[in-house]
Enzyme design. Structure first.
Site, PDB file in Angstrom:
ATOM      1  N   GLU A 174     -11.928  -6.424  33.845  1.00 19.79           N
ATOM      2  CA  GLU A 174     -10.724  -6.921  33.183  1.00 19.79           C
ATOM      3  C   GLU A 174     -10.118  -8.076  33.979  1.00 19.79           C
ATOM      4  OE1 GLU A 174      -8.975  -7.194  30.770  1.00 19.79           O
ATOM      5  OE2 GLU A 174      -8.414  -5.353  29.754  1.00 19.79           O
ATOM      6  N   ASP A 175      -9.275  -8.861  33.316  1.00 14.85           N
ATOM      7  CA  ASP A 175      -8.554  -9.891  34.071  1.00 14.85           C
ATOM      8  C   ASP A 175      -7.256  -9.347  34.654  1.00 14.85           C
ATOM      9  OD1 ASP A 175      -7.590  -9.677  31.467  1.00 14.85           O
ATOM     10  OD2 ASP A 175      -6.901 -11.746  31.392  1.00 14.85           O
ATOM     11  N   ASP A 200      -1.627  -4.702  33.260  1.00 15.86           N
ATOM     12  CA  ASP A 200      -0.200  -5.012  33.203  1.00 15.86           C
ATOM     13  C   ASP A 200       0.568  -3.734  32.841  1.00 15.86           C
ATOM     14  OD1 ASP A 200       2.332  -6.064  32.177  1.00 15.86           O
ATOM     15  OD2 ASP A 200       1.412  -8.020  32.185  1.00 15.86           O
ATOM     16  N   PHE A 232       4.579 -14.750  35.358  1.00  9.44           N
ATOM     17  CA  PHE A 232       3.671 -15.040  34.246  1.00  9.44           C
ATOM     18  C   PHE A 232       2.551 -15.924  34.783  1.00  9.44           C
ATOM     19  CE2 PHE A 232       1.995 -17.098  30.492  1.00  9.44           C
ATOM     20  CZ  PHE A 232       1.788 -15.983  29.706  1.00  9.44           C
ATOM     21  N   ARG A 242      -7.094 -21.315  29.754  1.00 15.25           N
ATOM     22  CA  ARG A 242      -8.078 -20.372  30.287  1.00 15.25           C
ATOM     23  C   ARG A 242      -9.083 -21.068  31.202  1.00 15.25           C
ATOM     24  NH1 ARG A 242      -7.724 -15.422  27.353  1.00 15.25           N
ATOM     25  NH2 ARG A 242      -7.063 -15.631  25.206  1.00 15.25           N
TER      26      ARG A 242
HETATM   27  C1  PRP Z   1      -4.615  -9.085  28.194  1.00 12.70           C
HETATM   28  C2  PRP Z   1      -5.574  -8.801  29.325  1.00 12.70           C
HETATM   29  C3  PRP Z   1      -5.733  -7.297  29.286  1.00 12.70           C
HETATM   30  C4  PRP Z   1      -4.412  -6.825  28.739  1.00 12.70           C
HETATM   31  C5  PRP Z   1      -3.567  -6.270  29.855  1.00 12.70           C
HETATM   32  O1  PRP Z   1      -5.317  -9.191  26.999  1.00 12.70           O
HETATM   33  O2  PRP Z   1      -6.782  -9.454  29.127  1.00 12.70           O
HETATM   34  O3  PRP Z   1      -6.788  -6.913  28.433  1.00 12.70           O
HETATM   35  O4  PRP Z   1      -3.762  -7.952  28.152  1.00 12.70           O
HETATM   36  O5  PRP Z   1      -2.287  -5.918  29.405  1.00 12.70           O
HETATM   37  P1  PRP Z   1      -1.761  -4.441  29.321  1.00 12.70           P
HETATM   38  O6  PRP Z   1      -2.030  -3.806  30.648  1.00 12.70           O
HETATM   39  O7  PRP Z   1      -0.295  -4.618  29.059  1.00 12.70           O
HETATM   40  O8  PRP Z   1      -2.468  -3.745  28.196  1.00 12.70           O
HETATM   41  P2  PRP Z   1      -4.795 -10.000  25.720  1.00 12.70           P
HETATM   42  O9  PRP Z   1      -4.316  -9.063  24.664  1.00 12.70           O
HETATM   43  O10 PRP Z   1      -3.824 -11.069  26.138  1.00 12.70           O
HETATM   44  O11 PRP Z   1      -6.130 -10.642  25.159  1.00 12.70           O
HETATM   45  P3  PRP Z   1      -7.054 -11.764  25.836  1.00 12.70           P
HETATM   46  O12 PRP Z   1      -7.812 -11.090  26.966  1.00 12.70           O
HETATM   47  O13 PRP Z   1      -7.951 -12.158  24.723  1.00 12.70           O
HETATM   48  O14 PRP Z   1      -6.174 -12.886  26.334  1.00 12.70           O
END
Ligand code: PRP
Length: 193
Positions: free
Chosen positions: A112-113, A116, A169, A182
């Protein structure tokens, strides 16, 4: 586009405010550290199954997996989303056409990136643990933002994490603002967003 999105600054306004949080060199150092931990933990495994989570993890996963070239890894990408174009989680996870092979006797490593609120990680860990019959399931995340974790998800913690960050952020190196930025090779943050 929602009214909440319309009140947010445009990507070009954001571009003016970007400040570097971590350079390419700092990222590489941390990705190398995490790669070493993973190599050590999985050195005796014959069935590592890496699951980069699109879109945000694409750059981290590419750099991390290149550093794991001495072990056998099967890789499958999945796409889940919870934020859309907003900066706040929608609260529900959307999984896009997940098709996976039989994962019996596989050790799954979700990549994962960011963790949160923890909702996405919680969903992914439950999905792979309960639905896919994997032997083990672990989570590697570029960022961990524990200060944002939901009260009922405090136990969610990446097994491997490059950076722990406070409530900034952050964008770049895979992370977006309204689907932009990105491609930045470094991590930037924006104050007061
Ligand atoms: C982001 C990120 C994680 C998630 C984390 O995805 O890549 O998957 O949010 O947030 P959380 O802990 O509050 O669930 P996003 O929905 O922005 O999609 P993306 O990866 O396509 O940008």
């Amino acid at each position: 586009m929602s009214s909440a999105t319309m009140s947010l600054p445009s990507p070009s306004e954001i571009k003016e405010k970007l400040q570097t949080l971590y350079t390419q060199e700092q990222i590489d150092e941390q990705v190398s550290r995490v790669a070493k931990e993973i190599l050590n933990d999985y050195k005796d495994t014959d069935g590592l199954f890496a699951v980069p989570v699109l879109k945000g993890a694409f750059m981290f996963a590419a750099d991390l997996l290149k550093k794991l070239d001495s072990i056998t890894i099967e890789t499958e990408f999945i796409r889940v989303s919870s934020y859309g174009t907003s900066t706040k989680s929608s609260g529900s996870i959307t999984a896009h056409n997940i098709t996976l092979p039989d994962l019996t006797d596989k050790d799954v490593l979700i990549i994962e990136d960011i963790v949160d609120t923890g909702r996405t990680a919680d969903w992914l860990l439950k999905f792979f643990t309960n639905m896919c019959g994997a032997r083990s399931v672990k989570l590697a995340s570029l960022f961990d933002k524990p200060c944002r974790r939901l009260e009922n998800l405090k136990e969610i913690k990446p097994d491997y994490s490059c950076f722990e960050v406070d409530d900034k952020f952050i964008i770049g190196y895979g992370l977006d603002y309204q689907q932009q930025f990105r491609q930045l090779p470094y991590i930037a943050y924006v104050d007061n967003l």
